[in-house]
Enzyme design. Structure first.
Site, PDB file in Angstrom:
ATOM      1  N   ARG A   5       0.852  -1.213   0.000  1.00  0.00           N
ATOM      2  CA  ARG A   5       0.000   0.000   0.000  1.00  0.00           C
ATOM      3  C   ARG A   5       0.879   1.252   0.000  1.00  0.00           C
ATOM      4  O   ARG A   5       0.570   2.251  -0.656  1.00  0.00           O
ATOM      5  CB  ARG A   5      -0.961   0.021   1.201  1.00  0.00           C
ATOM      6  CG  ARG A   5      -1.660   1.374   1.327  1.00  0.00           C
ATOM      7  CD  ARG A   5      -2.938   1.377   2.139  1.00  0.00           C
ATOM      8  NE  ARG A   5      -2.838   0.671   3.385  1.00  0.00           N
ATOM      9  CZ  ARG A   5      -2.194   1.115   4.482  1.00  0.00           C
ATOM     10  NH1 ARG A   5      -1.552   2.270   4.456  1.00  0.00           N
ATOM     11  NH2 ARG A   5      -2.176   0.400   5.578  1.00  0.00           N
ATOM     12  N   LYS A  65      -6.415   5.964 -20.174  1.00  0.00           N
ATOM     13  CA  LYS A  65      -6.580   6.491 -21.528  1.00  0.00           C
ATOM     14  C   LYS A  65      -5.269   6.358 -22.313  1.00  0.00           C
ATOM     15  O   LYS A  65      -4.765   5.264 -22.453  1.00  0.00           O
ATOM     16  CB  LYS A  65      -7.099   7.929 -21.428  1.00  0.00           C
ATOM     17  CG  LYS A  65      -8.293   8.092 -20.462  1.00  0.00           C
ATOM     18  CD  LYS A  65      -9.481   7.282 -20.872  1.00  0.00           C
ATOM     19  CE  LYS A  65     -10.765   7.415 -20.105  1.00  0.00           C
ATOM     20  NZ  LYS A  65     -10.844   7.523 -18.699  1.00  0.00           N
ATOM     21  N   TYR A 106     -14.797  16.920 -17.305  1.00  0.00           N
ATOM     22  CA  TYR A 106     -15.337  15.554 -17.347  1.00  0.00           C
ATOM     23  C   TYR A 106     -16.470  15.413 -16.315  1.00  0.00           C
ATOM     24  O   TYR A 106     -16.356  15.916 -15.185  1.00  0.00           O
ATOM     25  CB  TYR A 106     -14.191  14.569 -17.059  1.00  0.00           C
ATOM     26  CG  TYR A 106     -14.640  13.164 -16.799  1.00  0.00           C
ATOM     27  CD1 TYR A 106     -15.422  12.487 -17.737  1.00  0.00           C
ATOM     28  CD2 TYR A 106     -14.311  12.504 -15.623  1.00  0.00           C
ATOM     29  CE1 TYR A 106     -15.856  11.190 -17.496  1.00  0.00           C
ATOM     30  CE2 TYR A 106     -14.726  11.214 -15.376  1.00  0.00           C
ATOM     31  CZ  TYR A 106     -15.511  10.562 -16.310  1.00  0.00           C
ATOM     32  OH  TYR A 106     -15.945   9.296 -16.068  1.00  0.00           O
ATOM     33  N   ASP A 161      -5.687  18.662 -15.573  1.00  0.00           N
ATOM     34  CA  ASP A 161      -6.015  17.304 -16.004  1.00  0.00           C
ATOM     35  C   ASP A 161      -5.485  17.156 -17.432  1.00  0.00           C
ATOM     36  O   ASP A 161      -5.998  17.774 -18.361  1.00  0.00           O
ATOM     37  CB  ASP A 161      -7.533  17.096 -15.944  1.00  0.00           C
ATOM     38  CG  ASP A 161      -7.931  15.651 -16.233  1.00  0.00           C
ATOM     39  OD1 ASP A 161      -7.214  14.993 -17.028  1.00  0.00           O
ATOM     40  OD2 ASP A 161      -8.949  15.187 -15.696  1.00  0.00           O
TER      41      ASP A 161
HETATM   42  C1  LIG Z   1     -10.495  14.098 -18.596  1.00  0.00           C
HETATM   43  C2  LIG Z   1     -10.748  12.931 -17.699  1.00  0.00           C
HETATM   44  N1  LIG Z   1     -10.271  12.955 -16.440  1.00  0.00           N
HETATM   45  C3  LIG Z   1     -10.479  11.927 -15.584  1.00  0.00           C
HETATM   46  C4  LIG Z   1     -11.215  10.807 -15.953  1.00  0.00           C
HETATM   47  C5  LIG Z   1     -11.457   9.692 -14.971  1.00  0.00           C
HETATM   48  O1  LIG Z   1     -10.642   8.613 -15.241  1.00  0.00           O
HETATM   49  P1  LIG Z   1     -10.962   7.089 -14.823  1.00  0.00           P
HETATM   50  O2  LIG Z   1     -12.102   6.643 -15.672  1.00  0.00           O
HETATM   51  O3  LIG Z   1      -9.683   6.378 -15.086  1.00  0.00           O
HETATM   52  O4  LIG Z   1     -11.328   7.098 -13.370  1.00  0.00           O
HETATM   53  C6  LIG Z   1     -11.734  10.749 -17.247  1.00  0.00           C
HETATM   54  C7  LIG Z   1     -12.511   9.576 -17.674  1.00  0.00           C
HETATM   55  O5  LIG Z   1     -13.053   9.515 -18.753  1.00  0.00           O
HETATM   56  C8  LIG Z   1     -11.496  11.836 -18.142  1.00  0.00           C
HETATM   57  O6  LIG Z   1     -11.970  11.835 -19.390  1.00  0.00           O
END
Ligand SMILES: Cc1ncc(COP(=O)(O)O)c(C=O)c1O
Length: 379
Positions: free
Chosen positions: A46, A195, A98, A170
């Site tokens: 962890r 992604k 998002y 982000d």
């Molecule tokens: C821009 C963005 N940030 C964060 C996330 C969240 O990621 P996760 O699905 O891996 O939790 C996403 C998910 O689509 C996203 O498009």
């Protein structure tokens, strides 16, 4: 080292037991002490694990940070970052972020008393106007999901710093190949490694990257305390995926440009959102702060929901699915899928309407993708 060399080598050469070329998967929850108080650097997974460390060093170098932590998902990265703040703190966020990010902001407002303001960050004065004495962070998602708006990381980070706040970016949509926010003055970078970084749609993960030592110390503490660190096998998969990040991003972009130009010519398309198009309102800013335009785009259908649904149902290569950034092409309806959980009024205000379709353009043969879309439009 150049970025492409870093993707292959950074953090990787660690196995002194057998000199394996590839980082082993240390699939263990705990580590034997050599003596009381004496370990080989790891005591419990962890807290830290050598496979995870290899990925963390790799991503930290790609983003030009000093420290990265990899974590169970992109949302876990966002949640852990929110733990840098406390009850009553105010955060200014991109208004078309998002949907899951907005949902978490709402949850933390309810249970921890965070204050969140959603702002159109194209207008820097709007950000300045929304600064309050308790503003502690500006949360930037650029390009934004799913509208592909571009926000000026350097200028917004300066506003944050002038007001004793930090900026968080982000960077999921572009990856460090196409954008490196820490180099533009941002303090924290978050990723959904699900992604582009992993890129093969076979793992869910996240990352947080910082440069300043005080943020690095706190980050290490938070990820251990919250117990969100990425599982060793998942970390290994992401490390493997990153080795091809540079050629993948080039292939995504080449195909996305072809798809964007194709969509622009369709009578059934009202508007194409792709920062690589010269008519994109922030094309010049994208050229200035990015090293490429990426593989994500969205478009508004010139027709009713039946036309939208017909396109969504008719593609054969583009699969109707959530997520993005994998080698295969995906099609999605943000209003009912990725952004279904988003506050309805905010969704309408920023323009995430029922006519909007989002594409994650994969690395298949370009002509097959264009033919697939052409068939879907003409059914
Ligand atoms: C821009 C963005 N940030 C964060 C996330 C969240 O990621 P996760 O699905 O891996 O939790 C996403 C998910 O689509 C996203 O498009």
């Amino acid at each position: 080292m150049q970025l492409q060399t870093k993707t292959v080598h950074a953090g990787v050469n660690k196995d002194t037991a057998y000199n394996s070329i590839i980082t082993p998967i240390y699939q263990t929850s705990t580590f034997r002490f050599e003596d009381i108080g004496k370990t080989k650097g790891y005591d419990y997974t962890r807290t830290a694990n050598p496979t995870r460390t290899a990925l963390e060093e790799n991503i930290a170098q790609l983003e030009n940070g000093s420290c990265a932590r990899v974590i169970a998902s992109g949302m876990a990265a966002i949640a852990a970052t929110l733990h840098f703040f406390k009850t009553g703190d105010h955060i200014i966020s991109t208004n078309d972020c998002y949907g899951g990010t907005e949902r978490l902001f709402r949850l933390y407002s309810e249970i921890f008393g965070f204050q969140i303001s959603y702002v159109d960050m194209k207008n820097l004065d709007e950000i300045k106007k929304n600064i309050k004495p308790n503003t502690k962070a500006v949360w930037i998602e650029t390009p934004s999901n799913p509208l592909l708006n571009i926000y000026d990381i350097q200028a917004i980070s300066e506003i944050a710093h002038d007001n004793k706040a930090i900026s968080v970016v982000d960077n999921t949509f572009l990856s460090p190949v196409n954008q490196r926010p820490l180099e533009l003055g941002a303090d924290i970078v978050v990723h959904s490694t699900t992604k582009y970084l992993n890129g093969h749609s076979d793992v869910v993960g996240g990352a947080i990257v910082v440069k300043k030592q005080e943020l690095a110390d706190r980050l290490h503490y938070l990820v251990n305390a919250l117990g969100q660190g990425e599982a060793p096998f998942d970390a290994w998969l992401v490390l493997r995926g990153i080795k091809t990040l540079v050629p993948r991003m080039k292939a995504h972009e080449e195909n996305a440009i072809a798809v964007a130009l194709f969509l622009e010519k369709q009578k059934d398309v009202l508007k194409v959102n792709y920062p690589g198009l010269e008519n994109h309102p922030q094309h010049e800013l994208a050229k200035k702060q990015q090293f490429g335009f990426g593989g994500m785009l969205s478009f508004e259908v010139n027709g009713d929901i039946n036309k939208v649904n017909s396109i969504l149902r008719s593609t054969k290569i583009f699969s109707l699915a959530e997520s993005l950034g994998g080698i295969e092409s995906l099609i999605c309806h943000p209003a009912t899928m990725t952004h279904a959980s988003m506050d309805k009024a905010l969704k309408e205000k920023v323009g995430i309407n029922d006519r909007l379709i989002r594409l994650s353009v994969g690395i298949e043969d370009k002509n097959d993708l264009l033919e697939d879309l052409n068939n879907a439009f003409n059914i």
